[in-house]
Design a protein around this motif. Structure first.
Motif, PDB file in Angstrom:
ATOM      1  N   ARG A 218       0.692  -0.998  -0.104  1.00 54.99           N
ATOM      2  CA  ARG A 218      -0.162  -0.149  -0.185  1.00 54.99           C
ATOM      3  C   ARG A 218       0.881   1.208   0.083  1.00 54.99           C
ATOM      4  NH1 ARG A 218      -2.410  -0.631   6.319  1.00 54.99           N
ATOM      5  NH2 ARG A 218      -0.198  -0.987   7.193  1.00 54.99           N
ATOM      6  N   LEU A 219       0.145   2.220  -0.312  1.00 58.04           N
ATOM      7  CA  LEU A 219       0.959   3.827  -0.215  1.00 58.04           C
ATOM      8  C   LEU A 219      -0.021   4.199   0.884  1.00 58.04           C
ATOM      9  CD1 LEU A 219       1.130   4.651  -3.919  1.00 58.04           C
ATOM     10  CD2 LEU A 219       3.068   4.717  -2.527  1.00 58.04           C
ATOM     11  N   VAL A 220       0.721   5.337   1.768  1.00 56.31           N
ATOM     12  CA  VAL A 220       0.337   5.815   2.773  1.00 56.31           C
ATOM     13  C   VAL A 220       0.601   7.432   2.549  1.00 56.31           C
ATOM     14  CG1 VAL A 220       0.141   6.123   5.318  1.00 56.31           C
ATOM     15  CG2 VAL A 220       0.520   4.008   4.404  1.00 56.31           C
ATOM     16  N   GLY A 221      -0.205   8.134   2.633  1.00 57.19           N
ATOM     17  CA  GLY A 221      -0.114   9.647   2.430  1.00 57.19           C
ATOM     18  C   GLY A 221      -0.750  10.525   3.687  1.00 57.19           C
ATOM     19  N   ILE A 222      -0.217  11.586   3.673  1.00 59.10           N
ATOM     20  CA  ILE A 222      -0.379  12.777   4.844  1.00 59.10           C
ATOM     21  C   ILE A 222      -1.148  13.863   4.230  1.00 59.10           C
ATOM     22  CG2 ILE A 222      -0.076  14.050   6.673  1.00 59.10           C
ATOM     23  CD1 ILE A 222      -0.009  10.940   7.564  1.00 59.10           C
ATOM     24  N   GLY A 223      -2.080  14.192   4.338  1.00 54.64           N
ATOM     25  CA  GLY A 223      -2.891  15.496   4.123  1.00 54.64           C
ATOM     26  C   GLY A 223      -2.552  16.490   5.281  1.00 54.64           C
ATOM     27  N   ILE A 224      -1.684  17.516   5.299  1.00 56.47           N
ATOM     28  CA  ILE A 224      -1.458  18.201   6.652  1.00 56.47           C
ATOM     29  C   ILE A 224      -2.402  19.155   6.653  1.00 56.47           C
ATOM     30  CG2 ILE A 224       0.314  19.662   7.568  1.00 56.47           C
ATOM     31  CD1 ILE A 224       2.451  18.299   5.900  1.00 56.47           C
ATOM     32  N   GLU A 225      -2.865  19.802   5.545  1.00 55.04           N
ATOM     33  CA  GLU A 225      -3.708  20.862   5.775  1.00 55.04           C
ATOM     34  C   GLU A 225      -5.138  20.429   6.126  1.00 55.04           C
ATOM     35  OE1 GLU A 225      -3.386  24.101   5.988  1.00 55.04           O
ATOM     36  OE2 GLU A 225      -1.280  23.933   5.569  1.00 55.04           O
ATOM     37  N   ALA A 226      -5.494  18.980   5.681  1.00 58.35           N
ATOM     38  CA  ALA A 226      -6.846  18.608   5.765  1.00 58.35           C
ATOM     39  C   ALA A 226      -6.730  17.818   7.001  1.00 58.35           C
ATOM     40  CB  ALA A 226      -7.062  17.657   4.313  1.00 58.35           C
ATOM     41  N   GLY A 227      -5.529  17.567   7.721  1.00 62.42           N
ATOM     42  CA  GLY A 227      -5.841  16.715   8.658  1.00 62.42           C
ATOM     43  C   GLY A 227      -6.025  15.455   8.578  1.00 62.42           C
ATOM     44  N   GLU A 228      -5.570  14.532   7.683  1.00 60.51           N
ATOM     45  CA  GLU A 228      -6.023  13.393   7.333  1.00 60.51           C
ATOM     46  C   GLU A 228      -4.930  12.445   6.920  1.00 60.51           C
ATOM     47  OE1 GLU A 228      -8.996  13.483   4.300  1.00 60.51           O
ATOM     48  OE2 GLU A 228      -7.615  13.990   2.669  1.00 60.51           O
ATOM     49  N   VAL A 251       4.873  18.681   9.219  1.00 58.54           N
ATOM     50  CA  VAL A 251       5.428  17.360   9.148  1.00 58.54           C
ATOM     51  C   VAL A 251       6.672  17.575   7.969  1.00 58.54           C
ATOM     52  CG1 VAL A 251       4.914  15.226   8.304  1.00 58.54           C
ATOM     53  CG2 VAL A 251       3.157  16.216   9.696  1.00 58.54           C
ATOM     54  N   GLN A 252       7.569  16.992   8.332  1.00 56.69           N
ATOM     55  CA  GLN A 252       8.681  16.992   7.475  1.00 56.69           C
ATOM     56  C   GLN A 252       9.113  15.760   6.480  1.00 56.69           C
ATOM     57  OE1 GLN A 252       9.112  20.555   7.713  1.00 56.69           O
ATOM     58  NE2 GLN A 252      11.070  20.312   7.395  1.00 56.69           N
ATOM     59  N   GLY A 253       8.575  14.786   7.042  1.00 51.33           N
ATOM     60  CA  GLY A 253       8.648  13.520   6.289  1.00 51.33           C
ATOM     61  C   GLY A 253       7.801  12.238   6.742  1.00 51.33           C
ATOM     62  N   LEU A 254       7.712  11.274   6.127  1.00 55.80           N
ATOM     63  CA  LEU A 254       6.734  10.017   6.451  1.00 55.80           C
ATOM     64  C   LEU A 254       7.555   8.813   6.296  1.00 55.80           C
ATOM     65  CD1 LEU A 254       4.185   8.771   7.049  1.00 55.80           C
ATOM     66  CD2 LEU A 254       3.306   9.344   4.539  1.00 55.80           C
ATOM     67  N   VAL A 255       7.534   7.872   7.081  1.00 57.61           N
ATOM     68  CA  VAL A 255       7.932   6.770   6.811  1.00 57.61           C
ATOM     69  C   VAL A 255       7.054   5.802   7.319  1.00 57.61           C
ATOM     70  CG1 VAL A 255       9.808   4.728   7.481  1.00 57.61           C
ATOM     71  CG2 VAL A 255      10.513   7.037   6.894  1.00 57.61           C
ATOM     72  N   VAL A 256       6.830   4.331   6.718  1.00 57.39           N
ATOM     73  CA  VAL A 256       5.876   3.466   7.146  1.00 57.39           C
ATOM     74  C   VAL A 256       6.510   2.142   7.424  1.00 57.39           C
ATOM     75  CG1 VAL A 256       3.699   2.036   6.452  1.00 57.39           C
ATOM     76  CG2 VAL A 256       4.085   4.303   5.727  1.00 57.39           C
ATOM     77  N   GLN A 257       6.386   1.720   8.730  1.00 55.82           N
ATOM     78  CA  GLN A 257       6.915   0.378   8.932  1.00 55.82           C
ATOM     79  C   GLN A 257       5.805  -0.577   9.605  1.00 55.82           C
ATOM     80  OE1 GLN A 257       9.986   1.063  11.951  1.00 55.82           O
ATOM     81  NE2 GLN A 257      11.641   1.502  10.277  1.00 55.82           N
ATOM     82  N   GLY A 258       5.417  -1.434   8.968  1.00 55.88           N
ATOM     83  CA  GLY A 258       4.360  -2.144   9.362  1.00 55.88           C
ATOM     84  C   GLY A 258       3.058  -1.658   9.397  1.00 55.88           C
ATOM     85  N   ASP A 259       2.251  -1.702  10.607  1.00 52.62           N
ATOM     86  CA  ASP A 259       1.135  -0.916  10.821  1.00 52.62           C
ATOM     87  C   ASP A 259       1.326   0.333  11.671  1.00 52.62           C
ATOM     88  OD1 ASP A 259      -0.484  -2.950   9.801  1.00 52.62           O
ATOM     89  OD2 ASP A 259      -0.543  -4.043  11.605  1.00 52.62           O
ATOM     90  N   GLN A 260       2.718   0.839  11.531  1.00 54.21           N
ATOM     91  CA  GLN A 260       3.011   2.061  11.978  1.00 54.21           C
ATOM     92  C   GLN A 260       3.206   3.224  10.976  1.00 54.21           C
ATOM     93  OE1 GLN A 260       2.673   3.317  15.233  1.00 54.21           O
ATOM     94  NE2 GLN A 260       1.361   1.521  15.802  1.00 54.21           N
ATOM     95  N   ALA A 261       2.931   4.308  11.093  1.00 54.53           N
ATOM     96  CA  ALA A 261       3.260   5.617  10.136  1.00 54.53           C
ATOM     97  C   ALA A 261       4.176   6.553  11.116  1.00 54.53           C
ATOM     98  CB  ALA A 261       2.146   6.097   9.355  1.00 54.53           C
ATOM     99  N   TYR A 262       5.449   6.921  10.804  1.00 56.98           N
ATOM    100  CA  TYR A 262       6.037   7.676  11.651  1.00 56.98           C
ATOM    101  C   TYR A 262       6.269   9.132  10.848  1.00 56.98           C
ATOM    102  CZ  TYR A 262       7.081   3.757  14.220  1.00 56.98           C
ATOM    103  OH  TYR A 262       7.039   2.512  15.158  1.00 56.98           O
ATOM    104  N   LEU A 263       5.892  10.270  11.464  1.00 59.94           N
ATOM    105  CA  LEU A 263       5.936  11.423  10.910  1.00 59.94           C
ATOM    106  C   LEU A 263       7.055  12.398  11.554  1.00 59.94           C
ATOM    107  CD1 LEU A 263       2.154  12.333  11.035  1.00 59.94           C
ATOM    108  CD2 LEU A 263       3.195  10.912   9.359  1.00 59.94           C
ATOM    109  N   ALA A 264       7.876  13.062  10.903  1.00 60.47           N
ATOM    110  CA  ALA A 264       8.993  13.831  11.315  1.00 60.47           C
ATOM    111  C   ALA A 264       8.468  15.143  11.461  1.00 60.47           C
ATOM    112  CB  ALA A 264      10.253  13.739  10.282  1.00 60.47           C
TER     113      ALA A 264
END
Length: 661
Positions: A218-228, A251-264
């Motif tokens: 899968r691809l995981v995305g973050i909408g910062i302004e939309a908060g989603e 948010v400066q960056g995004l990494v996905v590990q398994g079921d966790q998404a980590y935001l910088a």
């Protein structure tokens, strides 16, 4: 006695009242003095320990560590790497604790400021996108990039594929597709599993940050302004979206590990992709790591000093703008431990003093103050200086008011203990005074009762020359005479009882010896007293006869005779007759002779310690004296009797066959 009791009670009442009042006033004065001394002592202790911690800590290392990391880009797979703009170096981020440590080896520096990162962690390869949109290989062997790429806003890597995002489209970055390896896996290239077009993918939602998970499911995305958060299929189709509250964080960056998404962000944030929830307790901002060599060097010493000194807290802190401060080093453990970078609000009554301590470099000791998180505490702060003389932080030492109250309470208990001790001392003195008046008569009365009951071991002491002393002396003399008469009576009774018991025992032993010989061919002598010298045991077919010379008279020889009799019985039950005879003769040296009669063989076996003379009586009435020696076996056929030593007689009946006509 009533007059004496009233006088004793009067003395004790007066002394107890006076001492109680004096102790109460004295305790209040001492308690106030001790409380002031304890407070002053804690001031000196806190200042000394805070100053020691400030001198112990390297100011330059503290200044370098206390600068928060500013992570401008992250990338990762099994691990998370990021770029620290504050120190212009790459770091590895611990997703569990949110701390950052320098990455080794360091990638090559980028010629322009870095905007985005993509990395193949397992292969040790890092690709950077600078602020001008150019791509640079910073670590690992460079791969050929496509020349027709549009302006990119993000780059990322997943399972050997390198991708860039331009708007809502994904573009493969490498110029050539991956080649198959020997084990069936693909080498570096742009292919993306189930995507229909390996070179171009359209996204089904607008996002600010995008990342593949590790296995490209899968691809995981973050909408910062939309908060989603949006979840896309590998071909870009929308699967689901859910809202998160970033609370204005960038948010400066995004990494996905398994079921966790980590935001910088200011710190590492974690989003649970299954529940759709942001971590409830994000780590402190600044990516401070407790595994940093600076913390590992000083934290054990801080913990040891705090523990042995009995402090509540020992730490270092940095005063920030406004009423904020940041904790760096902390010597506490467990629930009281504060991680590096934790920020707190300074109470208004302590703000100016702490700011002056850091800005002007002077020590500070507070009164007892209320902190919102830590409660009522008393604290001291000492400046930590860098090598250039700047104050970079403060070393703080705190003690909870409960500790001070405990020390004061202990002091109060000590004062009260002394007062109670004085009261007890007064009671003891009054008792001694009153007892000194009544003790002589009480002792004489108790002594008379003991003498009447038959106890003469504690006669009354005659002290002085008055009438009471004379009465005590007369009573003591009476007790001595009665005690002597009692001893004489006890000795006579003991002698009488002992003699009776000895006579009874002697009779019992003689009866035992006579019973052992009853029914045997040996006939006991007429004199019963000789039974203590000679005995026989067994049955008419096989028996033992002995003659012994036991020394002494009375119970001792009777006891020895009984012992030999018991041993003979035991041997006859377990051993043949001859063996029993030899064993008994060897074991008992007081036996002068030991004869074994065997009825079936009509023989008498002899064991003796000297010559032995017996009288033989034949059937015709003639007799002859026989001299026996040790080891002789004497045949007795045709013999009707044998006179033995000790007055015993061996009566022999003729064999059955000889008795027939």
């Amino acid at each position: 006695m009533k007059l004496t009791f009233s006088f004793q009670t009067l003395i004790m009442s007066v002394l107890a009242t006076v001492l109680t009042l004096a102790t109460a006033f004295w305790a209040l004065a001492v308690y106030d003095s001790i409380y002031r001394i304890i407070l002053g002592g804690f001031d000196q202790k806190l200042q000394a320990l805070a100053g020691g911690a400030a001198v112990l800590t390297d100011g330059d290392a503290h200044a370098d560590y206390q600068r928060p990391h500013r992570i401008s880009a992250i990338c990762g797979g099994s691990r998370i790497w990021g770029f620290d703009e504050e120190r212009d170096r790459f770091v590895e981020i611990d997703p569990a604790a949110g701390g950052a440590l320098p990455l080794e080896p360091q990638p090559s520096p980028s010629p322009r400021p870095i905007a985005e990162l993509a990395c193949a962690v397992d292969d040790g390869r890092v690709l950077a996108l600078d602020v001008d949109g150019a791509l640079h290989w910073l670590l690992g062997e460079p791969l050929a990039l496509r020349e027709d790429l549009p302006p990119l806003s993000e780059i990322f890597h997943a399972q050997g594929s390198w991708w860039g995002r331009s708007g809502n489209r994904l573009h493969a970055l490498l110029a050539e597709a991956p080649a198959e390896t020997g084990d069936g896996s693909a080498s570096e290239g742009p292919a993306v599993g189930s995507m229909e077009s390996p070179g171009l993918v359209a996204l089904g939602a607008a996002v600010d940050r995008l990342a593949f998970d590790a296995d490209m499911r899968r691809l995981v995305g973050i909408g910062i302004e939309a908060g989603e958060v949006v979840e896309l299929a590998p071909d870009g189709r929308m699967r689901r979206r859910f809202s998160i509250d970033l609370d204005g964080r960038r948010v400066q960056g995004l990494v996905v590990q398994g079921d966790q998404a980590y935001l910088a962000s200011s710190g590492l944030l974690a989003v649970d992709l299954d529940s759709g929830e942001l971590g409830a307790e994000p780590p402190p901002p600044g990516y401070f790591s407790e595994s940093h060599p600076f913390i590992e060097r000083y934290a054990p010493a801080y913990r040891h000093v705090r523990k042995v000194s009995g402090l509540t807290f020992l730490y270092t802190e940095q005063i920030l703008a406004g009423d904020q401060l940041r904790y760096i080093l902390d010597g506490s453990e467990g629930d009281d431990h504060t991680p590096p970078g934790y920020e707190d609000t300074i109470p208004e009554d302590s703000l100016q003093d702490l700011q002056a301590a850091q800005n002007q470099g002077r020590a500070y000791v507070s009164d007892i103050r209320q902190w919102e998180v830590w409660g009522l505490i008393k604290l001291a702060a000492e400046p930590i200086f860098a090598s250039d003389g700047r104050v970079v932080a403060l070393a703080g030492a705190d003690v909870d008011i409960g500790v001070i109250r405990g020390k004061t309470r202990n002091a109060l208990f000590a004062v009260l203990g002394v007062g109670v001790g004085l009261l007890l001392l007064a009671a003891w003195v009054s008792l001694r005074v009153s007892r000194s008046l009544t003790r002589p008569l009480r002792e004489i009365k108790d002594a008379a009762l003991r003498i009447a009951a038959g106890y003469f071991d504690r006669p009354p002491e005659a002290r002085g020359r008055d009438e009471i002393a004379g009465l005590a002396g007369s009573l003591a003399a009476l007790g001595t005479r009665l005690q002597g008469q009692e001893r004489q009576s006890q000795a006579y009774q003991q002698t009488l009882v002992s003699g009776r018991m000895q006579m009874a025992l002697e009779h019992a032993l003689r009866d035992e010896s006579a019973l052992a010989a009853s029914g045997l061919p040996f006939e006991p002598p007429a004199d019963a007293a000789s039974g203590l010298r000679a005995s026989a045991v067994g049955d008419p077919r096989a028996c033992l006869y002995w003659d012994a010379r036991f020394s002494g008279e009375g119970l001792e020889p009777a006891r020895d005779q009984a012992r030999v009799l018991q041993l003979a019985r035991s041997l006859l039950r377990r051993k043949p007759l001859a063996t029993a005879q030899d064993l008994l003769f060897s074991a008992e040296p007081q036996l002068t002779c030991l004869l074994a009669w065997q009825a079936e063989e009509q023989t008498l076996r002899v064991r003796c310690r000297g010559s032995l003379r017996v009288e033989r009586v034949d059937r015709d009435g003639s007799s002859a004296t026989l001299k026996l020696a040790d080891g002789m076996v004497l045949p007795l056929r045709g013999c009707t009797g044998l006179a033995l030593p000790g007055g015993w007689t061996l009566a022999l009946a003729p064999p059955v066959e000889e008795a027939l006509p």
